[in-house]
Design an enzyme around this catalytic site. Sequence first.
Site, PDB file in Angstrom:
ATOM      1  N   PHE A 154      42.553  29.656  40.492  1.00 11.40           N
ATOM      2  CA  PHE A 154      43.317  28.411  40.136  1.00 11.40           C
ATOM      3  C   PHE A 154      43.665  27.518  41.372  1.00 11.40           C
ATOM      4  O   PHE A 154      44.146  26.361  41.428  1.00 11.40           O
ATOM      5  CB  PHE A 154      44.437  28.427  39.227  1.00 11.40           C
ATOM      6  N   LYS A 178      31.797  29.584  37.784  1.00 12.35           N
ATOM      7  CA  LYS A 178      32.873  29.833  36.586  1.00 12.35           C
ATOM      8  C   LYS A 178      34.238  29.574  37.295  1.00 12.35           C
ATOM      9  O   LYS A 178      34.641  30.283  38.149  1.00 12.35           O
ATOM     10  CB  LYS A 178      32.631  31.239  36.389  1.00 12.35           C
ATOM     11  N   GLU A 181      39.946  29.122  34.271  1.00  7.21           N
ATOM     12  CA  GLU A 181      40.322  28.589  33.249  1.00  7.21           C
ATOM     13  C   GLU A 181      41.596  27.819  32.945  1.00  7.21           C
ATOM     14  O   GLU A 181      41.892  26.779  32.135  1.00  7.21           O
ATOM     15  CB  GLU A 181      40.144  29.313  31.972  1.00  7.21           C
ATOM     16  N   CYS A 286      46.274  31.768  49.657  1.00  4.11           N
ATOM     17  CA  CYS A 286      45.826  33.102  50.109  1.00  4.11           C
ATOM     18  C   CYS A 286      46.419  33.175  51.693  1.00  4.11           C
ATOM     19  O   CYS A 286      46.227  34.343  51.968  1.00  4.11           O
ATOM     20  CB  CYS A 286      44.642  33.603  49.888  1.00  4.11           C
TER      21      CYS A 286
HETATM   22  P1  NAD Z   1      42.581  35.679  39.329  1.00  6.15           P
HETATM   23  O1  NAD Z   1      41.755  36.996  39.820  1.00  6.15           O
HETATM   24  O2  NAD Z   1      43.586  35.770  37.854  1.00  6.15           O
HETATM   25  O3  NAD Z   1      41.307  34.957  38.580  1.00  6.15           O
HETATM   26  C1  NAD Z   1      40.333  34.633  39.458  1.00  6.15           C
HETATM   27  C2  NAD Z   1      39.317  34.215  38.522  1.00  6.15           C
HETATM   28  O4  NAD Z   1      38.921  35.481  37.930  1.00  6.15           O
HETATM   29  C3  NAD Z   1      39.231  33.235  37.357  1.00  6.15           C
HETATM   30  O5  NAD Z   1      37.944  32.625  37.354  1.00  6.15           O
HETATM   31  C4  NAD Z   1      39.502  34.044  36.080  1.00  6.15           C
HETATM   32  O6  NAD Z   1      38.924  33.719  35.146  1.00  6.15           O
HETATM   33  C5  NAD Z   1      38.826  35.259  36.454  1.00  6.15           C
HETATM   34  N1  NAD Z   1      39.535  36.432  35.948  1.00  6.15           N
HETATM   35  C6  NAD Z   1      40.913  36.664  35.768  1.00  6.15           C
HETATM   36  N2  NAD Z   1      41.067  38.057  35.157  1.00  6.15           N
HETATM   37  C7  NAD Z   1      39.741  38.507  35.040  1.00  6.15           C
HETATM   38  C8  NAD Z   1      39.482  39.801  34.422  1.00  6.15           C
HETATM   39  N3  NAD Z   1      40.201  40.836  34.092  1.00  6.15           N
HETATM   40  N4  NAD Z   1      38.003  40.347  34.641  1.00  6.15           N
HETATM   41  C9  NAD Z   1      37.172  39.098  35.210  1.00  6.15           C
HETATM   42  N5  NAD Z   1      37.706  37.847  35.608  1.00  6.15           N
HETATM   43  C10 NAD Z   1      38.696  37.512  35.551  1.00  6.15           C
HETATM   44  O7  NAD Z   1      43.249  34.872  40.470  1.00  6.15           O
HETATM   45  P2  NAD Z   1      43.890  33.609  40.349  1.00  6.15           P
HETATM   46  O8  NAD Z   1      45.220  33.864  39.610  1.00  6.15           O
HETATM   47  O9  NAD Z   1      43.146  32.247  39.621  1.00  6.15           O
HETATM   48  O10 NAD Z   1      43.969  33.109  41.708  1.00  6.15           O
HETATM   49  C11 NAD Z   1      45.227  33.608  42.548  1.00  6.15           C
HETATM   50  C12 NAD Z   1      44.697  34.755  43.525  1.00  6.15           C
HETATM   51  O11 NAD Z   1      43.571  34.342  44.061  1.00  6.15           O
HETATM   52  C13 NAD Z   1      45.738  35.141  44.501  1.00  6.15           C
HETATM   53  O12 NAD Z   1      45.685  36.557  44.333  1.00  6.15           O
HETATM   54  C14 NAD Z   1      45.227  34.808  45.592  1.00  6.15           C
HETATM   55  O13 NAD Z   1      45.621  35.300  46.843  1.00  6.15           O
HETATM   56  C15 NAD Z   1      43.718  34.715  45.702  1.00  6.15           C
HETATM   57  N6  NAD Z   1      43.044  34.089  46.561  1.00  6.15           N
HETATM   58  C16 NAD Z   1      42.261  34.589  47.451  1.00  6.15           C
HETATM   59  C17 NAD Z   1      41.590  33.837  48.317  1.00  6.15           C
HETATM   60  C18 NAD Z   1      41.130  34.279  49.639  1.00  6.15           C
HETATM   61  O14 NAD Z   1      40.516  33.793  50.334  1.00  6.15           O
HETATM   62  N7  NAD Z   1      41.182  35.782  49.914  1.00  6.15           N
HETATM   63  C19 NAD Z   1      41.645  32.454  48.376  1.00  6.15           C
HETATM   64  C20 NAD Z   1      42.202  31.746  47.051  1.00  6.15           C
HETATM   65  C21 NAD Z   1      43.151  32.602  46.270  1.00  6.15           C
END
Ligand code: NAD
Length: 489
Positions: A154, A178, A181, A286
């Site tokens: 997000f 994807k 959401e 991040c």
């Molecule tokens: P998230 O892991 O909750 O979700 C990421 C994606 O995974 C979304 O599309 C979501 O629909 C899907 N998802 C969520 N739960 C899932 C599950 N149990 N099984 C399968 N798919 C699932 O992350 P977020 O809250 O959207 O984003 C924030 C996180 O992303 C933070 O931890 C941040 O550090 C990380 N991030 C990392 C980088 C990097 O470059 N390392 C860059 C941006 C964000």
Amino acid sequence: MSTIFEAPAITKNFINGELANGQTDTIDVLSPLDGHVLSKVVISTKVDLDEAVKAAKAAFPAWSGLTLKERVQVFFRFRTLLEKNIETITDIVHQENGKIKSEARAEVLKGIELTEFACSLPQMINDEIQEVSKGVECRTTHVPVGIVASITPFNFPAMVPLWTIPNAVALGNCMILKPSEQTPISAIKIAELLKEAGLPDGVLNVVHGNKQIVEDICDHPDIEAVSFVGSTKVAKLIYQRATFNLKRCVALGGAKNHLIVLPDAHVDMTATNVAASMSGCAGQRCMAASAMVAVGKVDHIIQRICEEAQKIKVGDNLGSVISGEAKERIENYITEAENQGAKVLVDGRNATVAGKEGGFYVGTTVIDYVKPGMKIATEEVFGPVLSIMRTEDIDEAIRIENNSNYGNASSVFTQNGSLANYVMDRVSAGMVGVNIGVPVPREPFSFGGWNESRFGVNDITGKSSIHFWTKLKKRTTKWNPEARTNWMS
Ligand code: NAD
């Protein structure tokens, strides 16, 4: 609220160049700025994914059959369209993510830079050719992997999809995107602009949904590669599931970035960089500074950091966090640390913005005397919160950083070049910096952390990503019948 973009009542999938209804449910997309329902997003099923993959497979032969030079023409036009539509995309990101407009705009500008990198791929990829034996030539060519997927978080609804789309697609792949959401709307605008730029139908398909559709992507027999950006917990699941299914996978996870501040650091430069790093995008980057290790006598710098942090005001130069749950989680971390003896110097709890009482706001927070074992010191808070740990010793500061499970970024603040190198050589992070709060590599350098901030071999952008989005074909040719046949004939 003044808006340029009116969000659709329902944010649909984008399959084979058309908006498409999902098969079942929708969920609400809230604007974190004030909590109102901005749109509803379809939650796709395996049937929708199969449709998207079918479209991608149909598009693949013609798209991958073009030369790289031909394919990047789409991205030259797309770059122009991004510039033309920058205010609209900025507004979408602002509304669906809650970051302030200047940050949303910066995200699109970064998307333009990423697109420019893809446009330069023909200049960058020089396939190798050599006469390895008299009259026998070996040559490598970069071949697209096939149907690939990109699963995004997000916090950068436009930029992170643009980490993957331009390179993967320019290199000849067809993609299933994807998006989160929680922020699904920017991705649809990007897909529509790519169509306008001339991308053939089916080359990029957007499928919305949550856990189930992500698992279906990891299991789909026709998807060859999966890239993921999100939390470490989910990154691990995706990496395990996709590679179990014999797909290539790069999965970027969360972070806990340490800034190490030495007593000789330039006071103003340090204070402004640290405050901007911990508060930018409401700490939901991040690359955000989350932990600061203060070495020796640096009270004068901490005081200046607090002054800078207090200049950053919610609803003005600080946006919202993504949800009510996120606000509660962040505030609980602060309260728990305080209860365990840490000292809250700047307190951002219970922040509100007049007229937007339904929004999800946390003010900048600076906490001193955090102990390395506390939850706030080890876990990803993902809010505008800086935890300061004190030590007298530079090696102890490095140990604290090294003990983190994560390894995205780390920076040292000092005016001493040899100490800066000493720290940079020893911190365990993929992206390191000196006197810079967010040591993010710009194109053509690639982006990717270490440890539990990234699973898989390649970085996700820049030159390193070329290896992820292509496979090498090694050709060996001999046209002269008189050439020797006694070695590898
Ligand atoms: P998230 O892991 O909750 O979700 C990421 C994606 O995974 C979304 O599309 C979501 O629909 C899907 N998802 C969520 N739960 C899932 C599950 N149990 N099984 C399968 N798919 C699932 O992350 P977020 O809250 O959207 O984003 C924030 C996180 O992303 C933070 O931890 C941040 O550090 C990380 N991030 C990392 C980088 C990097 O470059 N390392 C860059 C941006 C964000």
